[in-house]
Structures are given as C-alpha cells and as structure tokens.
Write an enzyme that holds these catalytic residues in place. Structure first.
Site, PDB file in Angstrom:
ATOM      1  N   PRO A  79       2.761   7.250   9.246  1.00  0.00           N
ATOM      2  CG  PRO A  79       1.415   8.261  10.876  1.00  0.00           C
ATOM      3  CD  PRO A  79       1.357   7.470   9.598  1.00  0.00           C
ATOM      4  CB  ALA A 106       2.070   7.141  14.596  1.00  0.00           C
ATOM      5  N   GLY A 107       2.332   4.101  16.289  1.00  0.00           N
ATOM      6  CA  GLY A 107       1.552   2.939  16.709  1.00  0.00           C
ATOM      7  C   GLY A 107       0.740   2.334  15.579  1.00  0.00           C
ATOM      8  N   GLY A 136       2.099   0.563  13.098  1.00  0.00           N
ATOM      9  CA  GLY A 136       2.821  -0.583  12.533  1.00  0.00           C
ATOM     10  C   GLY A 136       3.681  -0.242  11.338  1.00  0.00           C
ATOM     11  CB  SER A 137       5.169   2.903  10.078  1.00  0.00           C
ATOM     12  OG  SER A 137       6.461   3.227  10.420  1.00  0.00           O
ATOM     13  CB  ALA A 157       5.339  -4.364  11.311  1.00  0.00           C
ATOM     14  CG  ASP A 216       2.750  -4.054  15.193  1.00  0.00           C
ATOM     15  OD1 ASP A 216       1.714  -4.421  15.775  1.00  0.00           O
ATOM     16  OD2 ASP A 216       3.343  -2.997  15.461  1.00  0.00           O
TER      17      ASP A 216
END
Ligand code: MEV
Length: 318
Positions: A98, A101-102, A104-105, A107, A150
């Site tokens: 997602p 959301a934190g 790392g998407s 990165a 990340d």
C-alpha cells in the site's frame, strides 16, 4: 521484456530516535513491487497491472477517473525514465505494497524500476549504484525528504542497522503481521512534531531517544537467538515510548491492543513515522491466524509478512 522486483520494509525498532542519531533496525519484507519493461516504439507508456488500488477520485465535470495510488507510482517511475533518458518503452507495475503506509512502497518501485530499465538498456549496475541512484531519485520526487534507509533495504534486502552509517546484519527471517490503519501517514509532519518536542523538552526526550536506541541494539542478539518472547517485550516498550512522544493515534492503538489481546501477539508496536500508516505484531503460540482476525475486527488491513527477505532481483530477461 525485462522484469525486476524489490521488497518493501518495516522499521523494527528505533524510528524517530534515529533522526537524532540513535540506532534503529529495519528489515525488508516479502511484499514486493514488480516492474516489467519492454520496447514500445514511438511511445513511453506506464501501465498499472495490479496495485492495491485505493483512493479513487472521479471528476464529474471532466469525467476523469484518477487513482491516487497509480498517480503516485507513476511519479516515481517517470523520474527513473527521465534519469535513464528512456524512449520507446512500456513499463508495467504490479505492487502488493500500500502507498503512503510507511512500508517503503515508493523506494521499492524506484529500485525495481532502476534495476529493470538499466538492465533493459544493457547496463550492469552494481547494487551500490542501484541504491545510490534510487535514493537520489526518491529524494528528488519527495522534494528533498527521505532517508537512504528505504532504498537501501529495497536494494540489499535483509536487515539493516542504522545509526551514523547503515550496516547490514546477518539475522534469520521472522514471521510477522503488519496491520495497516488505512490512514495515510505523513513522515515529514510527524518528524517535525517530534523534533519540536525534543527542542522544547530535551531533558525528557533525550533519555527517551537513548532508551529507544538501546532497544534497537538489545533486539539484535534476541533475533539471532530467536528469543521472540523477549523480543515482543522490547517491541511493547518501544511502542510505549513512541506513544509518549505523540506519534501514536487511536487507530494505531486499536490495532496494537487488538493484536496483543485477542490476537495473542507477543509484542506489537507502530512502525515508521506513526500518526497513521502501519503497526507490526509478533505472533504468539497460536500463530498468525488469530492476529489476522483480530486486526480485521479492529478495522485494519492485515498482511502476513516475513522479515529479512531478499533485496532487488531480476526476474529473468524474457
Ligand atoms: C520513518 O520510516 C522513520 C522515521 O524515523 C523517519 C526517518 O528515519 O527518516 C520516522
């Protein structure tokens, strides 16, 4: 066609304190973004195959449907295409992560795109080069914000200890559950809030950061020995310290308490900047399923994950 994939990440210990120089511990997770590129004479096209679609908006006047997640992903991909002066190419993205959301998407999207595009052009970049280029591009899209953590986790995978420098650690994989609050998080404002608190009350916040740094260091031998009961306790302490500096929220607390209660977790804490975003939980004796159920009942989206997984990889030149 050339395909590459890269993992997302969780911060196991040490978020926020790391901004002020304390140690943190991050791990790559087996939720990945996959990028496939192929020649497409005459155009540059970005296609989304399978994203965790969310945040649609529909403009009645223009009849235009916008998917926030797709728009967000294409910003990062466009930056890579510009960097490599790409023409005549189709880029397809699939991601199980997602956005915002934190986990790392962004990165993982940048790293997988750098790997796929460079290989498709016949270049053979080292992991170090992929990490460096990706960090620079992610930071540029995020207008100067972003730590190299990340993109390093998406590139190298495994676990990283972060303090003055970033150091890979040899640690075994662990099964965990991530609970997503469905609230986007805003790293910039959470970091700013905490740094202001630290300025006003450094006599209180400095020892909290030192304790958080100590937790990150204490966790390493526990993961090595698979002492998950004690590791869970450390996660609970870390969560309490993060709540004390104001980065938890009702939604995160509900997921954390659901995980520790009906979910039977040995430990649970928020992960990343906080406010919204995600929490992580370490399954107890009853395993993953009760955790998944309890997080869903607390209105979160649960993901089974394994930590310490493989970094960027080519899925084969087809
Ligand atoms: C965000 O994933 C972690 C923070 O510590 C910020 C950072 O280290 O860049 C809150």
């Amino acid at each position: 066609m050339t395909t590459a994939s890269a993992p997302g990440k969780i911060i196991l210990f040490g978020e926020h304190a790391v901004v002020s120089g304390a140690t943190a511990l991050g791990g790559a997770i087996d939720l990945r973004a996959k990028i496939s590129v192929r020649d497409l004479p005459g155009s540059v096209l970005i296609k989304t195959e399978d994203l965790m679609l969310q945040g649609f908006s529909f403009d009645l006047t223009t009849g235009r449907l916008t998917c926030a997640q797709a728009a967000y992903a294409t910003r990062y991909i466009s930056a890579v295409l510009k960097e490599f002066d790409v023409r005549d190419m189709q880029v397809c993205i699939e991601s199980r992560l997602p956005a915002a959301a934190g986990l790392g998407s962004s990165a993982s999207i940048v790293v997988a795109t750098v790997a796929a595009v460079s290989r498709h052009q016949g270049q053979c970049l080292s992991l170090r080069e992929i990490a460096e280029i990706s960090y620079r591009l992610e930071k540029k899209v995020q207008q100067g914000l972003g730590s190299p953590v990340d993109t390093a986790l998406a590139t190298y995978g495994g676990y990283l200890q972060i303090s003055q420098d970033i150091r890979p650690l040899e640690l075994p994989p662990m099964k965990m559950v991530v609970g997503y609050t469905k609230l986007p998080h805003d790293t910039k404002s959470e970091v700013k809030k905490v740094q202001e608190l630290k300025k006003r009350h450094s006599d209180l916040v400095d020892p909290i950061f030192r304790a958080i740094g100590a937790l990150s260091e204490k966790a390493v031998p526990l993961i090595k020995e698979q002492n998950i009961a004690e590791l869970g306790q450390l996660m609970n302490i870390n969560h309490g310290l993060l709540a004390s500096i104001g980065v938890s929220s009702r939604e995160l607390e509900e997921l954390v308490y659901a995980a520790r209660g009906a979910g039977g977790a040995l430990g649970a804490k928020l992960t990343g900047a906080g406010g919204g975003g995600c929490m992580i939980a370490l399954p107890g004796a009853d395993g993953i399923e009760p955790l998944m159920v309890s997080l869903r009942q607390a209105r979160g989206i649960p993901f089974k994950v394994q930590t310490g997984c493989e970094g960027v990889r080519l899925e084969g030149d087809l």
